[in-house]
Design a protein around this motif. Sequence first.
Motif, PDB file in Angstrom:
ATOM      1  N   GLN A   1       0.858  -1.183   0.000  1.00 41.83           N
ATOM      2  CA  GLN A   1       0.000   0.000   0.000  1.00 41.83           C
ATOM      3  C   GLN A   1       0.902   1.243   0.000  1.00 41.83           C
ATOM      4  O   GLN A   1       2.042   1.196   0.471  1.00 41.83           O
ATOM      5  N   PRO A   2       0.417   2.358  -0.535  1.00 42.31           N
ATOM      6  CA  PRO A   2       1.247   3.560  -0.578  1.00 42.31           C
ATOM      7  C   PRO A   2       1.873   3.941   0.764  1.00 42.31           C
ATOM      8  O   PRO A   2       3.018   4.396   0.815  1.00 42.31           O
ATOM      9  N   ALA A   3       1.149   3.734   1.837  1.00 40.36           N
ATOM     10  CA  ALA A   3       1.691   4.087   3.161  1.00 40.36           C
ATOM     11  C   ALA A   3       2.921   3.265   3.513  1.00 40.36           C
ATOM     12  O   ALA A   3       3.800   3.741   4.249  1.00 40.36           O
ATOM     13  N   ASP A   4       3.005   2.028   3.009  1.00 41.92           N
ATOM     14  CA  ASP A   4       4.191   1.206   3.270  1.00 41.92           C
ATOM     15  C   ASP A   4       5.439   1.868   2.700  1.00 41.92           C
ATOM     16  O   ASP A   4       6.515   1.831   3.306  1.00 41.92           O
ATOM     17  N   ILE A   5       5.298   2.460   1.536  1.00 43.08           N
ATOM     18  CA  ILE A   5       6.433   3.121   0.892  1.00 43.08           C
ATOM     19  C   ILE A   5       6.716   4.459   1.579  1.00 43.08           C
ATOM     20  O   ILE A   5       7.879   4.823   1.804  1.00 43.08           O
ATOM     21  N   ALA A   6       5.667   5.178   1.923  1.00 40.50           N
ATOM     22  CA  ALA A   6       5.830   6.491   2.560  1.00 40.50           C
ATOM     23  C   ALA A   6       6.587   6.382   3.873  1.00 40.50           C
ATOM     24  O   ALA A   6       7.409   7.252   4.198  1.00 40.50           O
ATOM     25  N   ASP A   7       6.348   5.333   4.625  1.00 39.39           N
ATOM     26  CA  ASP A   7       7.028   5.177   5.909  1.00 39.39           C
ATOM     27  C   ASP A   7       8.531   4.994   5.727  1.00 39.39           C
ATOM     28  O   ASP A   7       9.330   5.483   6.531  1.00 39.39           O
ATOM     29  N   ALA A   8       8.925   4.288   4.657  1.00 41.54           N
ATOM     30  CA  ALA A   8      10.356   4.120   4.385  1.00 41.54           C
ATOM     31  C   ALA A   8      10.998   5.444   3.977  1.00 41.54           C
ATOM     32  O   ALA A   8      12.112   5.767   4.400  1.00 41.54           O
TER      33      ALA A   8
END
Length: 255
Positions: free
Chosen positions: A218-225
């Motif tokens: 999900q986009p949030a998975d990438i945003a957290d990195a």
Amino acid sequence: MTVLTGRTALVTGASRGIGRAIAERLAADGALVAVHYGSNETAARATVAAIEQAGGQAFAVRADLAETAELAALFAGLRDGLAGRPLDILVNNAAVIDYTGTIEGATPEAFDRLFAVNVRAPLFIVQRALQLMPDGSRIVNVSSGVTWFATPDVVYGMSKGALNVLTRSLAHTQGKRGITVNTVSPGITETDMNTWLAESPEAARGVANMVALGRHGQPADIADAVAFFASDDGRWVTGQTLEVNGGLWLGPPTP
């Protein structure tokens, strides 16, 4: 969290998908975020509104990254929004894909447009942004897993491979200023580029079977990195590519 309070960020392609998630996360961490968009002003305004409703700060800036001449407008809008403040964080996220860009179907015109947005724009955005960035700033490039696993879309994969090279070169040359430069490489993530994940439960299950953690991203998975690299926690990491993919193709499915 407010680990980025007092800092500023530019996120390209931030009106939707992974870019929007990155903008929202950096704003939630306290940064003033410039939300770049190419043509969908409605989506960009919605992103800014969502950030402000959550208590953050953001403003929209427009530029068609396929046109080098429009970078002047991008940075004019950025300077206006920053109102004299420096730029602390740059996230090169904007990208386009052309599924006809295979070895059989690639055309010079499609190649030029894809490389203009995915490669040329990040290079010249960085060139201009460095003039606004103080020592100790952060640059994060968003690449793709297609740089290490093969897909038919060869032109897109080539463009993302070039972005990885940009990261390593910049990390080397900008280290003397304490500027870290890293790549976040998403795995198979539910975005506008991958609408089939939402449209086909069977396809989503097929992806889940290839991923150790049992689901697509999900986009949030990438945003957290990205948020890690943008924060002080990432101060001693530079020139690296982080594969954020849930353990894609680590081996055959376990029983």
